[in-house]
Design a protein around this motif. Structure first.
Motif, short mmCIF file in Angstrom:
data_model
loop_
_atom_site.label_atom_id
_atom_site.label_comp_id
_atom_site.label_asym_id
_atom_site.label_seq_id
_atom_site.Cartn_x
_atom_site.Cartn_y
_atom_site.Cartn_z
N UNK A 60 0.83 -1.20 0.00
CA UNK A 60 0.00 0.00 0.00
C UNK A 60 0.87 1.26 0.00
N UNK A 61 1.95 1.24 0.79
CA UNK A 61 2.85 2.38 0.83
C UNK A 61 3.55 2.59 -0.50
N UNK A 62 3.93 1.47 -1.14
CA UNK A 62 4.68 1.57 -2.40
C UNK A 62 3.78 1.88 -3.59
N UNK A 63 2.48 1.63 -3.44
CA UNK A 63 1.58 1.88 -4.56
C UNK A 63 1.92 1.02 -5.76
N UNK A 64 2.01 -0.30 -5.54
CA UNK A 64 2.50 -1.20 -6.59
C UNK A 64 1.43 -1.67 -7.57
N UNK A 65 0.17 -1.35 -7.32
CA UNK A 65 -0.90 -1.85 -8.18
C UNK A 65 -0.64 -1.48 -9.64
N UNK A 66 -0.85 -2.45 -10.52
CA UNK A 66 -0.65 -2.24 -11.94
C UNK A 66 -1.71 -3.02 -12.70
N UNK A 67 -1.93 -2.70 -13.98
CA UNK A 67 -2.93 -3.44 -14.74
C UNK A 67 -2.46 -4.86 -15.01
N UNK A 68 -3.41 -5.70 -15.36
CA UNK A 68 -3.08 -7.08 -15.68
C UNK A 68 -3.46 -8.01 -14.54
N UNK A 69 -3.62 -9.30 -14.83
CA UNK A 69 -4.08 -10.26 -13.83
C UNK A 69 -3.11 -10.38 -12.66
N UNK A 70 -3.68 -10.55 -11.47
CA UNK A 70 -2.89 -10.75 -10.26
C UNK A 70 -3.21 -12.12 -9.69
N UNK A 71 -2.20 -12.80 -9.17
CA UNK A 71 -2.37 -14.11 -8.55
C UNK A 71 -2.08 -14.02 -7.06
N UNK A 72 -3.04 -14.44 -6.23
CA UNK A 72 -2.82 -14.64 -4.80
C UNK A 72 -2.52 -16.12 -4.62
N UNK A 73 -1.26 -16.42 -4.33
CA UNK A 73 -0.78 -17.80 -4.26
C UNK A 73 -0.90 -18.30 -2.82
N UNK A 74 -1.88 -19.19 -2.57
CA UNK A 74 -2.15 -19.67 -1.23
C UNK A 74 -3.05 -18.69 -0.49
N UNK A 75 -4.30 -18.57 -0.93
CA UNK A 75 -5.13 -17.43 -0.53
C UNK A 75 -5.69 -17.52 0.88
N UNK A 76 -5.72 -18.71 1.50
CA UNK A 76 -6.37 -18.80 2.80
C UNK A 76 -7.81 -18.33 2.70
N UNK A 77 -8.28 -17.55 3.68
CA UNK A 77 -9.65 -17.04 3.58
C UNK A 77 -9.75 -15.78 2.74
N UNK A 78 -8.60 -15.32 2.18
CA UNK A 78 -8.66 -14.33 1.11
C UNK A 78 -8.13 -12.93 1.33
N UNK A 79 -7.41 -12.60 2.42
CA UNK A 79 -7.07 -11.19 2.64
C UNK A 79 -6.28 -10.54 1.52
N UNK A 80 -5.32 -11.25 0.93
CA UNK A 80 -4.50 -10.64 -0.12
C UNK A 80 -5.33 -10.39 -1.38
N UNK A 81 -6.09 -11.39 -1.79
CA UNK A 81 -6.93 -11.24 -2.99
C UNK A 81 -8.00 -10.19 -2.77
N UNK A 82 -8.62 -10.19 -1.60
CA UNK A 82 -9.68 -9.22 -1.33
C UNK A 82 -9.14 -7.79 -1.33
N UNK A 83 -7.99 -7.60 -0.69
CA UNK A 83 -7.39 -6.26 -0.66
C UNK A 83 -7.06 -5.79 -2.07
N UNK A 84 -6.49 -6.67 -2.89
CA UNK A 84 -6.14 -6.29 -4.27
C UNK A 84 -7.37 -5.90 -5.06
N UNK A 85 -8.46 -6.66 -4.89
CA UNK A 85 -9.68 -6.37 -5.63
C UNK A 85 -10.36 -5.09 -5.12
N UNK A 86 -10.25 -4.83 -3.83
CA UNK A 86 -10.81 -3.59 -3.29
C UNK A 86 -10.03 -2.38 -3.80
N UNK A 87 -8.72 -2.52 -3.93
CA UNK A 87 -7.89 -1.42 -4.43
C UNK A 87 -8.17 -1.14 -5.90
#
Length: 202
Positions: A54-81
């Motif tokens: 979030x600090x680095x502002x790394x979001x970029x276009x194109x598909x993102x993979x959450x590898x080992x998602x658990x209940x989803x925090x990484x994927x959910x955060x990316x989709x919310x952003x």
């Protein structure tokens, strides 16, 4: 080995629970359960990964993979952003996939695709991979996972991994650099005993 969150079909008690977590800068209600990774809260490593990105502002276009998602925090955060971004969340644990799917629906995130690892289209490459990788499955198994997915980075794509120093962050960084000479590998952050490793395909 006792059953753990990397079991494909957990047989332990489901014990579903609703918790409040902060994702993409705001409190969100999500559901977790027994038999998945860190069911009580966002674990420290994932929290540090999300805060660093979030600090680095790394979001970029194109598909993102959450590898080992658990209940989803990484994927959910990316989709919310980036609600328009295609986010793939994969996990061998079917209970984790069910929870991530439900959490994405509950947050109105239509761009999150939750599948088993072998259901990702073989022709699909990713502009970004984000992961708190399952270090405790053992070095050989972890290396096998990374050999499968790091080559799926598109040209210019970047992977961000969070690894605890005491669980081998330095040695994993060296291994990735040696195993994948086409990737530029560096540590971009260090916080509370966790390292953020970045691997970029030139």
């Amino acid at each position: 080995m006792t059953e753990h969150y990397f079991s494909e079909t957990p047989s332990g008690d489901l014990r579903p629970r609703d918790i409040e977590v902060v994702l993409a800068g705001a409190p969100r209600q999500v559901r977790t359960a027994g038999g998945v990774f860190s069911p009580e809260h966002i674990d420290r490593g994932t929290e540090i990964l999300l805060r660093t990105l979030d600090k680095l502002g790394t979001a970029q276009p194109g598909p993102l993979l959450d590898l080992g998602c658990g209940w989803g925090p990484i994927a959910l955060a990316a989709a919310l952003e980036s609600p328009e971004r295609e986010v793939w969340a994969i996990d061998v644990n079917e209970r984790s996939r069910e929870l991530t799917r439900g959490n994405a629906a509950g947050l109105g995130l239509t761009g999150v695709r939750v599948v088993a690892p072998d259901e990702v289209p073989t022709e699909l490459n990713f502009s970004e991979i984000r992961s708190n990788p399952p270090i405790r499955i053992g070095k050989d198994a972890l290396h096998e996972i990374l050999r499968q997915w790091l080559p799926r980075l598109a040209s210019g794509g970047v992977a961000h991994l969070v690894v605890a120093k005491h669980l081998g962050a330095d040695s994993l960084q060296r291994w990735i650099a040696a195993e994948f000479p086409e990737l530029a590998v560096e540590r971009i952050a260090r916080d509370k005993g966790f390292h953020i490793i970045r691997a970029t395909r030139g």
